[in-house]
Scaffold this active site. Structure first.
Site, PDB file in Angstrom:
ATOM      1  N   CYS A  94      32.741  23.174  11.209  1.00  0.00           N
ATOM      2  CA  CYS A  94      32.877  23.550   9.787  1.00  0.00           C
ATOM      3  C   CYS A  94      31.653  24.282   9.268  1.00  0.00           C
ATOM      4  CB  CYS A  94      33.128  22.315   8.929  1.00  0.00           C
ATOM      5  SG  CYS A  94      34.578  21.397   9.448  1.00  0.00           S
TER       6      CYS A  94
ATOM      7  N   HIS B 260      32.334  25.113   1.914  1.00  0.00           N
ATOM      8  CA  HIS B 260      33.332  25.030   2.979  1.00  0.00           C
ATOM      9  C   HIS B 260      34.528  24.276   2.423  1.00  0.00           C
ATOM     10  CE1 HIS B 260      35.589  23.777   6.352  1.00  0.00           C
ATOM     11  NE2 HIS B 260      35.135  22.538   6.336  1.00  0.00           N
TER      12      HIS B 260
ATOM     13  N   ASN C 106      42.221  23.473   5.306  1.00  0.00           N
ATOM     14  CA  ASN C 106      40.850  23.561   5.845  1.00  0.00           C
ATOM     15  C   ASN C 106      40.901  24.432   7.100  1.00  0.00           C
ATOM     16  OD1 ASN C 106      38.499  23.064   7.355  1.00  0.00           O
ATOM     17  ND2 ASN C 106      38.319  20.958   6.643  1.00  0.00           N
TER      18      ASN C 106
HETATM   19  N1  ACO Z   1      50.328  11.054   4.547  1.00  0.00           N
HETATM   20  C1  ACO Z   1      50.583   9.822   4.088  1.00  0.00           C
HETATM   21  N2  ACO Z   1      49.818   8.753   4.360  1.00  0.00           N
HETATM   22  C2  ACO Z   1      48.737   8.951   5.114  1.00  0.00           C
HETATM   23  C3  ACO Z   1      48.403  10.215   5.632  1.00  0.00           C
HETATM   24  C4  ACO Z   1      49.252  11.283   5.327  1.00  0.00           C
HETATM   25  N3  ACO Z   1      49.032  12.536   5.753  1.00  0.00           N
HETATM   26  N4  ACO Z   1      47.268  10.095   6.352  1.00  0.00           N
HETATM   27  C5  ACO Z   1      46.895   8.809   6.304  1.00  0.00           C
HETATM   28  N5  ACO Z   1      47.795   8.116   5.557  1.00  0.00           N
HETATM   29  C6  ACO Z   1      47.784   6.690   5.238  1.00  0.00           C
HETATM   30  C7  ACO Z   1      47.016   5.862   6.228  1.00  0.00           C
HETATM   31  O1  ACO Z   1      47.820   5.514   7.319  1.00  0.00           O
HETATM   32  C8  ACO Z   1      46.647   4.671   5.402  1.00  0.00           C
HETATM   33  O2  ACO Z   1      47.743   3.812   5.313  1.00  0.00           O
HETATM   34  P1  ACO Z   1      47.547   2.215   5.294  1.00  0.00           P
HETATM   35  O3  ACO Z   1      46.747   1.937   4.065  1.00  0.00           O
HETATM   36  O4  ACO Z   1      48.944   1.717   5.231  1.00  0.00           O
HETATM   37  O5  ACO Z   1      46.813   1.882   6.556  1.00  0.00           O
HETATM   38  C9  ACO Z   1      46.410   5.252   4.007  1.00  0.00           C
HETATM   39  O6  ACO Z   1      47.114   6.513   3.996  1.00  0.00           O
HETATM   40  C10 ACO Z   1      44.961   5.497   3.698  1.00  0.00           C
HETATM   41  O7  ACO Z   1      44.381   6.149   4.848  1.00  0.00           O
HETATM   42  P2  ACO Z   1      42.900   6.609   4.839  1.00  0.00           P
HETATM   43  O8  ACO Z   1      42.628   7.311   6.125  1.00  0.00           O
HETATM   44  O9  ACO Z   1      42.037   5.447   4.479  1.00  0.00           O
HETATM   45  O10 ACO Z   1      42.969   7.644   3.657  1.00  0.00           O
HETATM   46  P3  ACO Z   1      41.816   8.221   2.812  1.00  0.00           P
HETATM   47  O11 ACO Z   1      41.968   7.818   1.416  1.00  0.00           O
HETATM   48  O12 ACO Z   1      40.495   8.048   3.463  1.00  0.00           O
HETATM   49  O13 ACO Z   1      42.154   9.782   2.883  1.00  0.00           O
HETATM   50  C11 ACO Z   1      41.397  11.703   4.045  1.00  0.00           C
HETATM   51  C12 ACO Z   1      42.179  10.426   4.126  1.00  0.00           C
HETATM   52  C13 ACO Z   1      42.082  12.658   3.093  1.00  0.00           C
HETATM   53  C14 ACO Z   1      41.318  12.328   5.409  1.00  0.00           C
HETATM   54  C15 ACO Z   1      40.000  11.365   3.496  1.00  0.00           C
HETATM   55  O14 ACO Z   1      39.399  10.341   4.232  1.00  0.00           O
HETATM   56  C16 ACO Z   1      39.108  12.547   3.514  1.00  0.00           C
HETATM   57  O15 ACO Z   1      39.288  13.484   2.807  1.00  0.00           O
HETATM   58  N6  ACO Z   1      38.072  12.482   4.305  1.00  0.00           N
HETATM   59  C17 ACO Z   1      37.130  13.579   4.362  1.00  0.00           C
HETATM   60  C18 ACO Z   1      37.296  14.235   5.586  1.00  0.00           C
HETATM   61  C19 ACO Z   1      37.598  15.673   5.426  1.00  0.00           C
HETATM   62  O16 ACO Z   1      37.647  16.268   4.387  1.00  0.00           O
HETATM   63  N7  ACO Z   1      37.764  16.237   6.548  1.00  0.00           N
HETATM   64  C20 ACO Z   1      38.042  17.590   6.601  1.00  0.00           C
HETATM   65  C21 ACO Z   1      37.618  18.051   7.912  1.00  0.00           C
HETATM   66  S1  ACO Z   1      35.972  17.769   8.135  1.00  0.00           S
HETATM   67  C22 ACO Z   1      35.212  18.860   7.274  1.00  0.00           C
HETATM   68  O17 ACO Z   1      35.687  19.935   7.142  1.00  0.00           O
HETATM   69  C23 ACO Z   1      34.007  18.361   6.636  1.00  0.00           C
END
Ligand code: ACO
Length: 335
Positions: free
Chosen positions: A115, A262, A292
């Site tokens: 990234c 980014h 992304n």
């Molecule tokens: N649709 C529906 N439900 C989902 C999905 C989806 N696509 N993905 C995960 N879930 C569910 C999980 O299974 C979990 O269910 P559970 O509670 O029954 O176990 C619940 O949603 C919560 O999951 P988390 O992984 O804890 O969700 P979170 O609130 O952390 O959101 C996300 C996930 C959006 C990835 C978040 O952690 C995030 O934005 N992280 C930052 C990472 C990022 O931006 N990465 C981009 C690439 S890296 C970069 O470019 C920096």
């Protein structure tokens, strides 16, 4: 003494639009979940057989950037290609661009900083230009994610986020030291390499070994992300590295005309915006439409902002990135 400045920008996005509603049909997810957590409404995926590849998307973006710079490909002295999804394991994609653009013997180097790849590439180009070694440097960020994602419910926490696309800029030498790239700031922290990674196959575990194990639970060839850990680190590092750039340039936050973060996640960008007290006009986001696109996200956003007239002579632009490695960085540009 020279500075480097950007004189041409281009982008290429595959035509195939994949909406959140399209994803609802192939995995357990919802438009509401995706938008609430990431801000993403749709992304582009290369359609099988449409002739695109990581390097070819880069070439398309590069041709536009070179033309807008008023140059021809043969004026390019050096190619930097940032990607985490190269056409081949080796060689890198930069040499494929060099061949496609028919620039004989032009050195081409791949930058593997995920990234943060475009920020690292701009900083690298800047150094080669400042030393006088090269005059015109083509910097590309391109990613073909969609073919390598787990498009089932198992991979939904990652696969809904990423999209395909490419952006490119041409950087050149300027003798005006008060314009162009004023400073760049790069960091990495390998301690967290595996928190956002694609581990296999690798040189400790080659393909024959994976095939022999024939383990249906082995998903090491799909990207892995510890989402919440990445999120927490991202907001801290984005803020730190922007602050570092502001201190170096003696700019205050309200002097920033355009911050182009980014496009990791709209929620991360909003957090950073709030932290510096920036208005909506001071921050450019297009993750809503493209997802992304990793190393391509900043050059795509920068090109789009420039096309919309938001970047012109005199504009103070800040590029900032955080991602796998972990790696992070910023570039301060006086346009
Ligand atoms: N649709 C529906 N439900 C989902 C999905 C989806 N696509 N993905 C995960 N879930 C569910 C999980 O299974 C979990 O269910 P559970 O509670 O029954 O176990 C619940 O949603 C919560 O999951 P988390 O992984 O804890 O969700 P979170 O609130 O952390 O959101 C996300 C996930 C959006 C990835 C978040 O952690 C995030 O934005 N992280 C930052 C990472 C990022 O931006 N990465 C981009 C690439 S890296 C970069 O470019 C920096």
């Amino acid at each position: 003494m020279f500075n480097s400045k950007i004189i041409g920008l281009g982008k290429y996005l595959p035509e195939n639009i994949v909406t959140n509603a399209d994803l609802e049909k192939i995995m357990e997810t919802s438009d509401a979940w995706i938008q609430e957590r990431t801000g993403i409404e749709e992304r582009r995926h290369i359609a099988k057989g449409d002739g695109n590849s990581t390097s070819m998307m880069g070439v398309k973006a590069a041709r536009i950037a070179i033309e807008r710079a008023g140059l021809v490909p043969q004026d390019i002295d050096f190619i930097l290609f940032a990607t985490l999804s190269p056409d081949y394991y080796f060689p890198g994609s930069g040499v494929l661009v060099q061949e496609a653009l028919e620039i004989p013997d032009c050195p081409a180097m791949d930058i593997r900083m995920q990234c943060s790849g475009f920020v690292y590439a701009v900083a690298t180009a800047d150094q080669f230009i400042k030393t006088g070694m090269y005059k015109n440097v083509l910097v590309i960020g391109s990613e073909y994610h969609s073919g390598g994602l787990d498009m089932t419910t198992r991979g939904r926490n990652i696969s809904v986020i990423f999209g395909d696309g490419a952006g490119a800029v041409v950087m050149t030498r300027t003798e005006n030291l008060s314009e162009g790239v004023l400073s760049s700031h790069l960091h990495s922290q390998g301690k967290y390499a595996e928190e956002l990674s694609l581990i296999g196959p690798n040189t400790g575990r080659w393909v024959p070994e994976i095939m022999e194990a024939n383990d249906p639970e082995d998903i090491s060839y799909y990207p892995y992300m510890n989402g919440q850990f990445v999120f927490k680190n991202a907001v801290v590092r984005f803020a730190e590295v922007i602050k570092e750039g502001l201190e170096k340039t003696s700019w205050s936050a309200d002097q920033i005309d355009l911050l182009i973060p980014h496009q990791a996640n709209l929620r991360i960008a909003q957090f950073v915006q709030k932290k510096f007290g920036l208005s909506d006009d001071q921050v450019y986001n297009n993750i809503q439409r493209y997802g992304n696109t990793t190393a391509a996200s900043i050059p795509i956003a920068l090109t789009e902002a420039w096309e919309e007239g938001k970047v012109e002579q005199g504009t103070k632009v800040v590029l900032a990135a955080f991602g796998s490695g972990f790696t992070w960085g910023s570039v301060m540009i006086q346009w």
